[in-house]
Scaffold this active site. Sequence first.
Site, short mmCIF file in Angstrom:
data_model
loop_
_atom_site.label_atom_id
_atom_site.label_comp_id
_atom_site.label_asym_id
_atom_site.label_seq_id
_atom_site.Cartn_x
_atom_site.Cartn_y
_atom_site.Cartn_z
N GLY A 86 0.87 -1.24 -0.08
CA GLY A 86 0.09 -0.04 0.05
C GLY A 86 0.86 1.30 -0.04
O GLY A 86 2.03 1.04 0.38
N GLN A 125 3.33 10.03 1.00
CA GLN A 125 4.54 9.24 1.25
C GLN A 125 5.45 9.65 -0.18
O GLN A 125 6.63 9.24 0.07
CB GLN A 125 4.37 7.75 1.24
CG GLN A 125 3.54 7.42 2.39
CD GLN A 125 3.50 5.81 2.39
OE1 GLN A 125 2.30 5.24 2.05
NE2 GLN A 125 4.29 5.13 3.17
N CYS A 148 6.26 0.44 8.09
CA CYS A 148 5.92 1.55 7.20
C CYS A 148 6.95 2.11 6.32
O CYS A 148 8.16 2.26 6.92
CB CYS A 148 5.45 2.84 8.01
SG CYS A 148 4.89 4.11 6.82
N LEU A 149 6.90 2.15 5.14
CA LEU A 149 7.93 2.76 4.10
C LEU A 149 8.64 4.08 4.72
O LEU A 149 9.69 4.48 4.30
CB LEU A 149 7.54 2.48 2.60
CG LEU A 149 7.06 1.31 1.95
CD1 LEU A 149 6.11 1.26 0.82
CD2 LEU A 149 8.41 0.30 1.93
N HIS A 163 -4.32 1.95 7.48
CA HIS A 163 -2.91 2.43 7.64
C HIS A 163 -2.72 3.72 6.61
O HIS A 163 -2.19 4.65 6.85
CB HIS A 163 -1.84 1.45 7.35
CG HIS A 163 -0.45 2.00 7.45
ND1 HIS A 163 0.36 1.32 8.51
CD2 HIS A 163 0.28 2.63 6.55
CE1 HIS A 163 1.65 1.93 8.28
NE2 HIS A 163 1.60 2.73 7.10
N GLU A 164 -3.23 3.55 5.38
CA GLU A 164 -3.10 4.21 4.13
C GLU A 164 -3.78 5.41 4.35
O GLU A 164 -3.49 6.79 4.13
CB GLU A 164 -3.52 3.74 2.86
CG GLU A 164 -2.63 2.51 2.52
CD GLU A 164 -1.10 2.51 2.67
OE1 GLU A 164 -0.39 3.65 2.70
OE2 GLU A 164 -0.45 1.67 2.82
N HIS A 206 -2.43 8.07 6.70
CA HIS A 206 -1.58 8.88 6.11
C HIS A 206 -2.00 10.01 5.57
O HIS A 206 -1.32 11.06 5.30
CB HIS A 206 -0.84 8.02 4.93
CG HIS A 206 0.49 7.28 5.47
ND1 HIS A 206 1.34 7.61 6.07
CD2 HIS A 206 0.80 5.83 5.19
CE1 HIS A 206 2.27 6.69 6.36
NE2 HIS A 206 1.96 5.58 5.70
ZN ZN Z 1 2.69 3.90 5.91
#
Ligand code: ZN
Length: 169
Positions: free
Chosen positions: A46, A51, A97-98, A139-140, A143
């Site tokens: 995702g 991000q 998380c990236l 989670h997304e 963001h």
């Molecule tokens: Zn994330």
Amino acid sequence: MPIREIVTLPHPSLRRKARPVTKFDNSLQTLIDDMIKTMRAAPGVGLAAPQLGVSERVIVVEYGDEEDETVPKKLYALVNPELKITSNETEVGVEGCLSVPGLLGEVERSLAVTVKGLNRRGQPMRIKARGWKARIFQHEIDHLNGVVFTDRATRIWKPEPGEPALDNV
Ligand code: ZN
């Protein structure tokens, strides 16, 4: 632009409430294509536009079946997504998380959600998700509101070398 750089904390776009998308123009199509490529290259399951340093309400999610690897992966690109919790039950799970590299955390999330939003052409869509998939959407969408998983985590740690890698989001 193909694969873009994934920004990490303390980049300000990760802490901002992202703007709703109003135009379904070429630049939105390019953004979504780049998000898909960047998510796949990371690799991740995702990705949210903040991000990539883009403060707009767009997410992409690509995930197959939790238990059955033969089920083909499904790709979702959602614009202006809205989350509705559809279960009183919650589940604690491990997230990474990236945009928060090098940390994992235990986060309590709703077990089931319905996500309403628009597809890349501006047509309404609705997705029902449970378990890990519901967790990815939560989670997304966090963001898009300037929230990262470490804000919600009840326990945060640095993974040991050799600790199995998680799907990143
Ligand atoms: Zn994330």
